[in-house]
Write a protein that holds these residues in place. Structure first.
Motif, PDB file in Angstrom:
ATOM      1  N   ARG A 177       0.836  -1.208   0.000  1.00  0.00           N
ATOM      2  CA  ARG A 177       0.000   0.000   0.000  1.00  0.00           C
ATOM      3  C   ARG A 177       0.869   1.255   0.000  1.00  0.00           C
ATOM      4  O   ARG A 177       1.997   1.243   0.490  1.00  0.00           O
ATOM      5  CB  ARG A 177      -0.908   0.025   1.232  1.00  0.00           C
ATOM      6  CG  ARG A 177      -1.924  -1.086   1.315  1.00  0.00           C
ATOM      7  CD  ARG A 177      -2.777  -0.932   2.580  1.00  0.00           C
ATOM      8  NE  ARG A 177      -3.757  -2.004   2.718  1.00  0.00           N
ATOM      9  CZ  ARG A 177      -4.970  -1.962   2.193  1.00  0.00           C
ATOM     10  NH1 ARG A 177      -5.365  -0.885   1.504  1.00  0.00           N
ATOM     11  NH2 ARG A 177      -5.811  -2.969   2.365  1.00  0.00           N
ATOM     12  N   GLU A 178       0.277   2.330  -0.537  1.00  0.00           N
ATOM     13  CA  GLU A 178       0.885   3.644  -0.387  1.00  0.00           C
ATOM     14  C   GLU A 178       0.665   4.132   1.044  1.00  0.00           C
ATOM     15  O   GLU A 178      -0.438   4.027   1.588  1.00  0.00           O
ATOM     16  CB  GLU A 178       0.270   4.630  -1.375  1.00  0.00           C
ATOM     17  CG  GLU A 178       0.650   4.374  -2.826  1.00  0.00           C
ATOM     18  CD  GLU A 178       0.063   5.430  -3.754  1.00  0.00           C
ATOM     19  OE1 GLU A 178      -0.775   6.236  -3.274  1.00  0.00           O
ATOM     20  OE2 GLU A 178       0.431   5.441  -4.940  1.00  0.00           O
ATOM     21  N   ARG A 179       1.714   4.637   1.652  1.00  0.00           N
ATOM     22  CA  ARG A 179       1.598   5.084   3.033  1.00  0.00           C
ATOM     23  C   ARG A 179       0.625   6.263   3.178  1.00  0.00           C
ATOM     24  O   ARG A 179      -0.149   6.323   4.130  1.00  0.00           O
ATOM     25  CB  ARG A 179       2.970   5.495   3.564  1.00  0.00           C
ATOM     26  CG  ARG A 179       3.879   4.327   3.871  1.00  0.00           C
ATOM     27  CD  ARG A 179       5.201   4.802   4.442  1.00  0.00           C
ATOM     28  NE  ARG A 179       5.996   3.659   4.844  1.00  0.00           N
ATOM     29  CZ  ARG A 179       5.955   3.097   6.049  1.00  0.00           C
ATOM     30  NH1 ARG A 179       5.134   3.578   6.967  1.00  0.00           N
ATOM     31  NH2 ARG A 179       6.710   2.062   6.348  1.00  0.00           N
ATOM     32  N   ALA A 180       0.675   7.156   2.240  1.00  0.00           N
ATOM     33  CA  ALA A 180      -0.120   8.379   2.369  1.00  0.00           C
ATOM     34  C   ALA A 180      -1.609   8.111   2.128  1.00  0.00           C
ATOM     35  O   ALA A 180      -2.467   8.530   2.920  1.00  0.00           O
ATOM     36  CB  ALA A 180       0.394   9.440   1.402  1.00  0.00           C
ATOM     37  N   SER A 181      -1.932   7.398   1.065  1.00  0.00           N
ATOM     38  CA  SER A 181      -3.334   7.220   0.674  1.00  0.00           C
ATOM     39  C   SER A 181      -3.925   5.878   1.089  1.00  0.00           C
ATOM     40  O   SER A 181      -5.144   5.717   1.107  1.00  0.00           O
ATOM     41  CB  SER A 181      -3.473   7.381  -0.844  1.00  0.00           C
ATOM     42  OG  SER A 181      -2.744   6.364  -1.525  1.00  0.00           O
ATOM     43  N   GLY A 182      -3.081   4.887   1.380  1.00  0.00           N
ATOM     44  CA  GLY A 182      -3.587   3.552   1.680  1.00  0.00           C
ATOM     45  C   GLY A 182      -3.987   2.766   0.453  1.00  0.00           C
ATOM     46  O   GLY A 182      -4.538   1.672   0.563  1.00  0.00           O
ATOM     47  N   LYS A 183      -3.728   3.287  -0.720  1.00  0.00           N
ATOM     48  CA  LYS A 183      -4.088   2.623  -1.965  1.00  0.00           C
ATOM     49  C   LYS A 183      -3.215   1.395  -2.187  1.00  0.00           C
ATOM     50  O   LYS A 183      -2.007   1.411  -1.980  1.00  0.00           O
ATOM     51  CB  LYS A 183      -3.928   3.595  -3.136  1.00  0.00           C
ATOM     52  CG  LYS A 183      -4.227   2.982  -4.496  1.00  0.00           C
ATOM     53  CD  LYS A 183      -3.965   3.991  -5.601  1.00  0.00           C
ATOM     54  CE  LYS A 183      -4.178   3.384  -6.982  1.00  0.00           C
ATOM     55  NZ  LYS A 183      -3.893   4.365  -8.064  1.00  0.00           N
TER      56      LYS A 183
END
Length: 328
Positions: A288-294
Motif C-alpha cells: 500500500r501507499e503510506r499516504a493514501s492507503g491505496k
C-alpha cells in the motif's frame, strides 16, 4: 541516417530501460530470495519433503562465513588428467632428444649438419610415437580392472539418494499436529552434527512463529521481530522495511493460514538446535501507499499461496527463533 541528437536520445533511453530492469530485478530478488543462517548447513540444500519436493537452493545471503568446505564437497571430483604428447615419460624423453640434437648441431657440426638433424628429428618422432602407443596400451589395460567396482559404487550412491527421497517418515514427522507430515531428515555425511527428535511442542512453536513473524512484519513491529527472530534476520527485515518506507510504501500481511508443512531436517551443533520446516501457507499480502492507503501491488480480497523453507534455532533449550527463509 540518424542525427547525433537522435542517437544520443536512443542511447539514453536504452540505458534508462536497462537500469530500470536491474532495479526491478533487485527488488524482486530481495523480496523473493533466501537469507539467514542454518549453522554448518547454511550453504547446503535442504532435503526434499512432501510439502517442498523440488530441490531447494542453498541460502544466498548470510552472515555465516562460507569456508568453501560444503561447496567443495558438492563438486564432482575430476579424474586424473591424461598426459599430453609433451608431458609424462614420453614427453621427457622427447625433450631430452631434441635438446641433445640441437646442442650437437650448434657445437659439433654447425649448419652443415642440418640434413642430418632432419633425419635425427624423424627418428626421434618415430621413437616418441612408439613410446606413446606403449603408454596408452598399458593405461587401457589397467583401466579395465577397476571399472566394475566404480560402476557398483555409482549404483550404491544412486540407491542411497533414492532411499533418502522415498524413506518412511521419521520420528519428527510422526506427530499428528494438523498440517505437519514427515520429512526425510538427514544431513551431509561431512556434518559435525547429530540428528535430534522434535516434540509436539516444537512443531506447535514453528506454526505460531509463522504467524507471529508475518504479522509483526506487516505491522512494522521491530520489537516483536526481535522476540521471534535472530539478530541476523532482524537486520534483513529492518532493511526491507526501511526500503519500503523510503519509497512511501507499506507491506501489509494478514490472515496467515498454514495449509501443509513437514520437517526437512533437525540437528544439533554444540549447544544449539536447528530445524528446517517446509511450510505451505496462505496470506493476504499487499503493498500500500503510506499516504493514501491505496493498494499498488497484490489483491486484498484474494489470499496468495506461498511455499517456503523456514529454519528455526534455539540455544540451550530456550525458545525457538526464526534464523533463515528459503524459497521453495
Amino acid at each position: 541516417m540518424m542525427s547525433r541528437t537522435s542517437r544520443f536520445a536512443a542511447l539514453f533511453a536504452g540505458l534508462f530501460l536497462a537500469f530500470s530492469m536491474v532495479a526491478i530485478d533487485h527488488a524482486e530478488a530481495r523480496r523473493g530470495g533466501s537469507f539467514g543462517s542454518r549453522g554448518t548447513r547454511t550453504f547446503q540444500s535442504a532435503p526434499p519433503t512432501r510439502t517442498a519436493p523440488a530441490p531447494t537452493a542453498p541460502v544466498e545471503r548470510s552472515m555465516t562465513p562460507n569456508t568453501g568446505v560444503n561447496s567443495a564437497a558438492r563438486q564432482p571430483q575430476a579424474g586424473p588428467q591424461r598426459p599430453g604428447f609433451m608431458s609424462g615419460f614420453g614427453g621427457t624423453m622427447m625433450r631430452g632428444l631434441l635438446i641433445g640434437g640441437l646442442i650437437g648441431l650448434l657445437v659439433g657440426q654447425g649448419f652443415g649438419g642440418l640434413a642430418g638433424m632432419f633425419g635425427f628429428l624423424l627418428q626421434a618422432l618415430l621413437i616418441g610415437g612408439a613410446i606413446m602407443l606403449a603408454i596408452r596400451f598399458f593405461r587401457s589395460q589397467s583401466a579395465r580392472g577397476p571399472a566394475p567396482a566404480l560402476a557398483g559404487a555409482g549404483n550404491a550412491q544412486a540407491s542411497r539418494f533414492e532411499n533418502r527421497g522415498t524413506s518412511q517418515p521419521q520420528t519428527a514427522g510422526s506427530f499428528t499436529i494438523p498440517g505437519f507430515g514427515g520429512g526425510s531428515g538427514g544431513g551431509s555425511p561431512a556434518d559435525v552434527s547429530e540428528e535430534i527428535t522434535l516434540a509436539q511442542t516444537d512443531l506447535a512453536a514453528f506454526q505460531q512463529l509463522l504467524t507471529d513473524v508475518q504479522e509483526a512484519f506487516g505491522r512494522e513491529d521491530h520489537a516483536a521481530l526481535r522476540r521471534a527472530t535472530t539478530p541476523e534476520m532482524v537486520s534483513y527485515f529492518s532493511e526491507e522495511l526501511a526500503d519500503n518506507a523510503q519509497k512511501g510504501l507499506r507491506n501489509e500481511v494478514s490472515d496467515i493460514t498454514l495449509l501443509q508443512a513437514d520437517i526437512a531436517e533437525s540437528w544439533r551443533e554444540d549447544d544449539r538446535d536447528y530445524a528446517t520446516a517446509a511450510l505451505r501457507y496462505e496470506s493476504r499480502d499487499v503493498m500500500r501507499e503510506r499516504a493514501s492507503g491505496k493498494v499498488v501491488e497484490g489483491d486484498q480480497d484474494r489470499p496468495t499461496e506461498t511455499t517456503e523453507l523456514w529454519t528455526f534455532t534455539r540455544q540451550n533449550g530456550s525458545n525457538w527463533k526464526l534464523s533463515a527463509i528459503q524459497q521453495a
